[in-house]
Design a protein around this motif. Structure first.
Motif, PDB file in Angstrom:
ATOM      1  N   GLU A  75      34.925 -35.972 -85.961  1.00 40.10           N
ATOM      2  CA  GLU A  75      34.020 -37.017 -86.442  1.00 40.10           C
ATOM      3  C   GLU A  75      33.838 -38.077 -85.367  1.00 40.10           C
ATOM      4  OE1 GLU A  75      32.458 -37.171 -89.354  1.00 40.10           O
ATOM      5  OE2 GLU A  75      33.395 -35.415 -90.299  1.00 40.10           O
ATOM      6  N   GLY A  76      32.575 -38.367 -84.991  1.00 39.62           N
ATOM      7  CA  GLY A  76      32.368 -39.461 -84.053  1.00 39.62           C
ATOM      8  C   GLY A  76      31.126 -39.309 -83.210  1.00 39.62           C
ATOM      9  N   ASN A  77      30.881 -40.343 -82.423  1.00 42.00           N
ATOM     10  CA  ASN A  77      29.717 -40.398 -81.541  1.00 42.00           C
ATOM     11  C   ASN A  77      30.174 -40.285 -80.088  1.00 42.00           C
ATOM     12  OD1 ASN A  77      27.928 -41.029 -83.740  1.00 42.00           O
ATOM     13  ND2 ASN A  77      28.699 -43.131 -83.657  1.00 42.00           N
TER      14      ASN A  77
ATOM     15  N   GLY B   5      30.120 -33.050 -87.519  1.00 40.77           N
ATOM     16  CA  GLY B   5      30.528 -34.452 -87.573  1.00 40.77           C
ATOM     17  C   GLY B   5      30.387 -35.186 -86.257  1.00 40.77           C
ATOM     18  N   ILE B   6      29.980 -34.492 -85.216  1.00 43.64           N
ATOM     19  CA  ILE B   6      29.848 -35.097 -83.892  1.00 43.64           C
ATOM     20  C   ILE B   6      28.375 -35.332 -83.571  1.00 43.64           C
ATOM     21  CG2 ILE B   6      30.224 -34.797 -81.420  1.00 43.64           C
ATOM     22  CD1 ILE B   6      32.803 -35.244 -82.912  1.00 43.64           C
ATOM     23  N   SER B   7      28.052 -36.543 -83.143  1.00 46.25           N
ATOM     24  CA  SER B   7      26.685 -36.883 -82.737  1.00 46.25           C
ATOM     25  C   SER B   7      26.683 -37.327 -81.271  1.00 46.25           C
ATOM     26  CB  SER B   7      26.129 -38.016 -83.594  1.00 46.25           C
ATOM     27  OG  SER B   7      26.056 -37.629 -84.955  1.00 46.25           O
TER      28      SER B   7
END
Length: 343
Positions: free
Chosen positions: A157-159, A188-190
């Motif tokens: 999860e995260g940017n 979940g990754i951007s």
């Protein structure tokens, strides 16, 4: 995708290799007692290439090879001129790390006309059929591995931000492909932004400064396509007073120390001394008319705090001992096909 493409051209490259090695065997050295003269044309004297130069010199000294070294500072036109100079000097073979994958077609044609085989190392050329052989990292796999390292660090999860190398080089293209594949499989990754840091610490410092100003605390991690850019990202983060996880590729000394000290999450080991020396060994065999494989793959092992101490031993602490046994190691690796082996 890269491996599939290479597999499709392997037969054609093999035919080219036989033809070129036959030409080289007739002309190599001229005088039986004279050393081979092998031109080495690299994209730039980066940290990785500078390390590789040491391996080339060690292998050359042990095998009576004169090396004519040229570096293009990431300029396609400069490299084209340098390759032409090597051809005009009548070298027995050219070991080439191209600036861009779609470059040097006229120079490859001229080398073929003169009976001078060309071997690619570290970076691919689109015109594979003109090569006698190639020694390449699996950059798609390395890019995917680096991205997955960050995905795992962020628990999915995260940017993230992606520091690409100089756009258009095969290793930028393939590492970008691998990173995209891994990130696409992690919903979940951007990716907040991706842009070129030109393989440079200084360029990456400036780019990451801009990103920190633009995105602030939205940034959860930075994935860099080489360690120099990763180290530039670390410096920019320190200057801004923020802590951002960073992952790199190559395993240069400063990055290994950063991994050991917990400043970087990890890197992927591409040991320049081993890879470029293997390229020179293949060029030697081609120049002597010996049979070679159309492609030798260097598979990069991941480096984290769990194994970085052992990696530092070969790359840093005991590098002189590695260089002393490197010629024998390279010959063993070519025989086994495990180009990245350091045991």
């Amino acid at each position: 995708m890269k491996i599939t493409r290479i597999g499709a051209i392997a037969a054609a490259v093999g035919v080219s290799a036989l033809a070129l090695t036959g030409c080289a065997a007739a002309t190599a050295g001229g005088d039986d007692d004279a050393p081979l003269r092998i031109g080495v044309a690299v994209y730039a004297n980066s940290s990785f290439i500078t390390q590789g130069h040491e391996g080339v010199d060690a292998y050359a000294a042990a095998n009576d090879i004169d090396v004519l070294w040229q570096a293009a500072d990431f300029d396609v036109n400069t490299q084209a001129t340098q390759v032409e100079q090597l051809i005009n000097q009548g070298v027995d073979a050219i070991l080439l790390a191209p600036v861009q994958a779609d470059s040097l077609a006229p120079q490859l044609a001229l080398a073929a006309e003169k009976g001078i085989p060309v071997i690619a190392v570290n970076a691919e050329l689109d015109d594979d059929a003109s090569l006698a052989s190639s020694v390449q990292p699996d950059d798609v796999a390395a890019g995917a591995q680096a991205a997955q390292m960050m995905i795992d660090e962020l628990n999915g999860e995260g940017n993230v931000l992606i520091l690409q190398g100089a756009l258009g080089s095969s290793f930028e293209i393939n590492r970008t492909e691998g990173m995209s594949e891994a990130i696409d499989a992690a919903p979940g990754i951007s990716v907040l932004a991706q842009d070129s840091g030109e393989w440079s610490r200084d360029a990456s410092i400036n780019l990451v400064r801009t990103w920190i100003n633009n995105f602030g605390d939205q940034i959860d991690g930075i994935i860099a396509q080489n360690d120099d850019m990763a180290l530039g990202a670390l410096q920019a983060a320190r200057e801004a007073g923020v802590s951002i996880p960073v992952v790199g590729i190559d395993g240069i000394e400063d990055a290994l120390n950063a991994v050991r000290d917990g400043e970087m999450v990890g890197t992927q080991l591409q040991h320049g001394r081993i890879e470029l020396a293997a390229g020179l060994a293949v060029a030697q065999r081609v120049a002597l008319g010996e049979e070679v494989e159309p492609l030798y793959h260097y598979i990069m092992p991941p480096v984290t705090q769990d194994n970085v101490a052992a990696v530092i031993t070969n790359v840093v602490t005991d590098k002189d001992a590695l260089l002393a046994r490197l010629p024998e190691l390279i010959d063993k690796n070519l025989a086994s096909g495990d180009i990245a082996n350091e045991e």
